[in-house]
Motif scaffolding. Structure first.
Motif, PDB file in Angstrom:
ATOM      1  N   GLY A  32     -78.865   2.092  40.506  1.00 45.84           N
ATOM      2  CA  GLY A  32     -79.954   1.298  39.534  1.00 45.84           C
ATOM      3  C   GLY A  32     -79.955   0.196  39.155  1.00 45.84           C
ATOM      4  O   GLY A  32     -80.753  -0.403  38.755  1.00 45.84           O
ATOM      5  N   GLU A  33     -78.601  -0.351  39.082  1.00 49.18           N
ATOM      6  CA  GLU A  33     -78.497  -1.797  38.624  1.00 49.18           C
ATOM      7  C   GLU A  33     -77.450  -2.423  39.582  1.00 49.18           C
ATOM      8  O   GLU A  33     -76.946  -2.145  40.473  1.00 49.18           O
ATOM      9  CB  GLU A  33     -77.663  -1.618  37.334  1.00 49.18           C
ATOM     10  N   ARG A  34     -77.616  -3.900  39.450  1.00 45.76           N
ATOM     11  CA  ARG A  34     -76.975  -4.798  40.275  1.00 45.76           C
ATOM     12  C   ARG A  34     -75.377  -4.709  39.989  1.00 45.76           C
ATOM     13  O   ARG A  34     -74.593  -4.563  40.951  1.00 45.76           O
ATOM     14  CB  ARG A  34     -77.396  -6.291  40.133  1.00 45.76           C
ATOM     15  N   THR A  35     -75.181  -4.415  38.862  1.00 43.42           N
ATOM     16  CA  THR A  35     -73.819  -4.561  38.430  1.00 43.42           C
ATOM     17  C   THR A  35     -72.952  -3.095  38.949  1.00 43.42           C
ATOM     18  O   THR A  35     -71.858  -3.234  39.688  1.00 43.42           O
ATOM     19  CB  THR A  35     -73.455  -4.582  36.997  1.00 43.42           C
ATOM     20  N   ASP A  36     -73.650  -2.021  38.998  1.00 38.09           N
ATOM     21  CA  ASP A  36     -73.335  -0.925  39.478  1.00 38.09           C
ATOM     22  C   ASP A  36     -73.109  -0.772  40.816  1.00 38.09           C
ATOM     23  O   ASP A  36     -72.115  -0.393  41.676  1.00 38.09           O
ATOM     24  CB  ASP A  36     -74.131   0.326  39.265  1.00 38.09           C
ATOM     25  N   GLY A  37     -74.095  -1.676  41.712  1.00 38.07           N
ATOM     26  CA  GLY A  37     -74.050  -1.666  42.880  1.00 38.07           C
ATOM     27  C   GLY A  37     -72.686  -2.444  43.574  1.00 38.07           C
ATOM     28  O   GLY A  37     -72.199  -1.843  44.501  1.00 38.07           O
ATOM     29  N   ILE A  38     -72.465  -3.573  42.790  1.00 35.98           N
ATOM     30  CA  ILE A  38     -71.439  -4.312  43.075  1.00 35.98           C
ATOM     31  C   ILE A  38     -70.136  -3.542  42.990  1.00 35.98           C
ATOM     32  O   ILE A  38     -69.151  -3.384  44.064  1.00 35.98           O
ATOM     33  CB  ILE A  38     -71.203  -5.546  42.310  1.00 35.98           C
ATOM     34  N   LYS A  39     -69.938  -2.892  41.814  1.00 33.52           N
ATOM     35  CA  LYS A  39     -68.919  -1.924  41.671  1.00 33.52           C
ATOM     36  C   LYS A  39     -68.755  -0.885  42.672  1.00 33.52           C
ATOM     37  O   LYS A  39     -67.340  -0.562  43.184  1.00 33.52           O
ATOM     38  CB  LYS A  39     -68.857  -1.348  40.329  1.00 33.52           C
ATOM     39  N   ILE A  40     -69.529  -0.257  42.801  1.00 39.81           N
ATOM     40  CA  ILE A  40     -69.663   0.899  44.002  1.00 39.81           C
ATOM     41  C   ILE A  40     -69.338   0.500  45.355  1.00 39.81           C
ATOM     42  O   ILE A  40     -68.305   0.864  46.145  1.00 39.81           O
ATOM     43  CB  ILE A  40     -70.873   1.444  44.189  1.00 39.81           C
ATOM     44  N   ALA A  41     -69.909  -0.628  45.627  1.00 38.57           N
ATOM     45  CA  ALA A  41     -69.531  -1.394  47.003  1.00 38.57           C
ATOM     46  C   ALA A  41     -68.172  -1.774  47.130  1.00 38.57           C
ATOM     47  O   ALA A  41     -67.716  -1.597  48.385  1.00 38.57           O
ATOM     48  CB  ALA A  41     -70.441  -2.239  47.139  1.00 38.57           C
ATOM     49  N   SER A  42     -67.608  -2.352  46.018  1.00 41.23           N
ATOM     50  CA  SER A  42     -66.356  -2.755  46.070  1.00 41.23           C
ATOM     51  C   SER A  42     -65.374  -1.752  45.875  1.00 41.23           C
ATOM     52  O   SER A  42     -63.919  -1.845  46.403  1.00 41.23           O
ATOM     53  CB  SER A  42     -66.052  -3.712  44.673  1.00 41.23           C
ATOM     54  N   SER A  43     -65.531  -0.294  45.406  1.00 37.53           N
ATOM     55  CA  SER A  43     -64.625   0.660  45.263  1.00 37.53           C
ATOM     56  C   SER A  43     -64.632   1.561  46.366  1.00 37.53           C
ATOM     57  O   SER A  43     -63.651   2.534  46.448  1.00 37.53           O
ATOM     58  CB  SER A  43     -64.824   1.194  44.033  1.00 37.53           C
ATOM     59  N   TYR A  44     -65.628   1.641  47.211  1.00 35.50           N
ATOM     60  CA  TYR A  44     -65.833   2.861  47.987  1.00 35.50           C
ATOM     61  C   TYR A  44     -66.349   2.253  49.289  1.00 35.50           C
ATOM     62  O   TYR A  44     -66.873   1.002  49.692  1.00 35.50           O
ATOM     63  CB  TYR A  44     -66.986   3.883  47.642  1.00 35.50           C
ATOM     64  N   LYS A  45     -66.128   2.836  50.692  1.00 39.02           N
ATOM     65  CA  LYS A  45     -66.342   2.395  51.894  1.00 39.02           C
ATOM     66  C   LYS A  45     -67.802   2.682  52.247  1.00 39.02           C
ATOM     67  O   LYS A  45     -68.184   3.778  52.111  1.00 39.02           O
ATOM     68  CB  LYS A  45     -65.536   3.261  53.000  1.00 39.02           C
ATOM     69  N   ILE A  46     -68.541   1.772  52.185  1.00 36.77           N
ATOM     70  CA  ILE A  46     -70.089   1.586  52.488  1.00 36.77           C
ATOM     71  C   ILE A  46     -70.259   0.876  53.698  1.00 36.77           C
ATOM     72  O   ILE A  46     -69.454  -0.319  53.730  1.00 36.77           O
ATOM     73  CB  ILE A  46     -70.535   0.636  51.365  1.00 36.77           C
ATOM     74  N   ASP A  47     -71.109   1.402  54.487  1.00 36.94           N
ATOM     75  CA  ASP A  47     -71.367   0.762  55.941  1.00 36.94           C
ATOM     76  C   ASP A  47     -72.684  -0.314  55.985  1.00 36.94           C
ATOM     77  O   ASP A  47     -72.460  -1.212  56.643  1.00 36.94           O
ATOM     78  CB  ASP A  47     -71.706   1.797  57.079  1.00 36.94           C
ATOM     79  N   ILE A  48     -73.627  -0.022  55.000  1.00 34.90           N
ATOM     80  CA  ILE A  48     -74.808  -0.901  54.831  1.00 34.90           C
ATOM     81  C   ILE A  48     -75.362  -0.811  53.218  1.00 34.90           C
ATOM     82  O   ILE A  48     -75.099   0.049  52.786  1.00 34.90           O
ATOM     83  CB  ILE A  48     -75.984  -0.211  55.871  1.00 34.90           C
ATOM     84  N   ILE A  49     -75.674  -2.052  52.880  1.00 36.69           N
ATOM     85  CA  ILE A  49     -76.203  -2.297  51.682  1.00 36.69           C
ATOM     86  C   ILE A  49     -77.651  -2.545  51.817  1.00 36.69           C
ATOM     87  O   ILE A  49     -77.913  -3.557  52.396  1.00 36.69           O
ATOM     88  CB  ILE A  49     -75.520  -3.024  50.718  1.00 36.69           C
ATOM     89  N   LEU A  50     -78.513  -1.946  51.110  1.00 35.45           N
ATOM     90  CA  LEU A  50     -79.939  -2.073  50.919  1.00 35.45           C
ATOM     91  C   LEU A  50     -80.301  -2.439  49.706  1.00 35.45           C
ATOM     92  O   LEU A  50     -80.013  -2.065  48.535  1.00 35.45           O
ATOM     93  CB  LEU A  50     -80.733  -0.796  51.387  1.00 35.45           C
TER      94      LEU A  50
END
Length: 256
Positions: A32-50
């Motif tokens: 729900g927030e930009r900062t959370d999105g960055i932390k999650i994407a940095s910590s877990y294997k994500i294939d695509i970010i919307l």
């Protein structure tokens, strides 16, 4: 399963897009927030970010920060905007976004774009993996015929032919490569690792701290204490020869 991360800070949204993508077989996560999105994407294997942020400035920051982070810089980013603004699209694409969609999002078009991007990424990863397996920087055996190796100096690659190498000297966990043109190249690779990689018909380890190019040998000299040293072309100082290699060297090269 393909993992999609949707960064969406619109309070009125009910995650309809996430639900639609989940129904198509994707594992969908929503931040729900930009900062959370960055932390999650940095910590877990994500294939695509919307990225679907209400404030375009916040969207720009998200794309910039994702591109600047080692853990996320290669993840494809799809930017979603409520306004079909060409300038916004150009700006986001120039910052590193891979695609641009306008609300309401055509889910099937989005899925086609996702699959196309993932297919392209998979092809690139396969190509890189094949290159690593067959390159001299890998830890496996050399594919033949090969007459060179590649080392990394800083962030640049250097191509070195076997015939240009005179010797390699141990420098703790590093090794120093000396070449015919008197260059000295320090690389983070032990002599033990080099011996697994270098062709044995060209290179010989004559001491725990020295590997030489056999073709670079100038002469083999016997000392008064019955030990031997090796002189290499272009290098004035001799190199000591370990006892275990003496017989091999004496059979192959004349002793002075």
């Amino acid at each position: 399963m393909t993992r999609l991360l949707i960064v969406d800070d619109h309070p009125s949204h009910d995650c309809a897009l996430g639900s639609a993508l989940s129904e198509k077989g994707y594992q969908v996560y929503v931040a729900g927030e930009r900062t959370d999105g960055i932390k999650i994407a940095s910590s877990y294997k994500i294939d695509i970010i919307l990225c679907n942020l209400e404030n375009p400035r916040s969207g720009e920051r998200l794309v910039k920060e994702l591109q600047c982070c080692d853990a996320t810089e290669t993840i494809p980013i799809f930017y979603i905007s409520a306004v079909p603004d060409l300038e916004v699209m150009r700006r986001m694409m120039s910052l590193g976004a891979d695609d641009f969609f306008v609300v309401p999002v055509d889910v099937m078009g989005l899925i086609q774009a996702i699959e196309k991007r993932l297919k392209k990424r998979k092809a690139l990863e396969d190509k890189i993996n094949r290159a690593i397996q067959t390159s001299f920087e890998g830890e496996g055996e050399m594919p033949g015929p090969v007459d060179h190796f590649i080392v990394t100096i800083g962030c640049r690659l250097k191509f070195i032919k076997f015939s240009d190498v005179v010797c390699l000297l141990a420098q703790k966990e590093y090794s120093l490569i000396k070449t015919k043109d008197l260059s000295k190249i320090l690389v983070r690779r032990s002599l033990r690792q080099w011996m697994r990689l270098l062709p044995s018909n060209i290179f010989l380890r004559i001491h725990r701290s020295t590997i030489i190019n056999i073709e670079a040998i100038e002469k083999l000299t016997k000392l008064k204490d019955r030990s031997y040293v090796v002189y290499l072309k272009g290098i004035e100082e001799p190199f000591p020869l370990s006892q275990r290699f003496m017989n091999i060297m004496r059979r192959t090269f004349p002793v002075v």
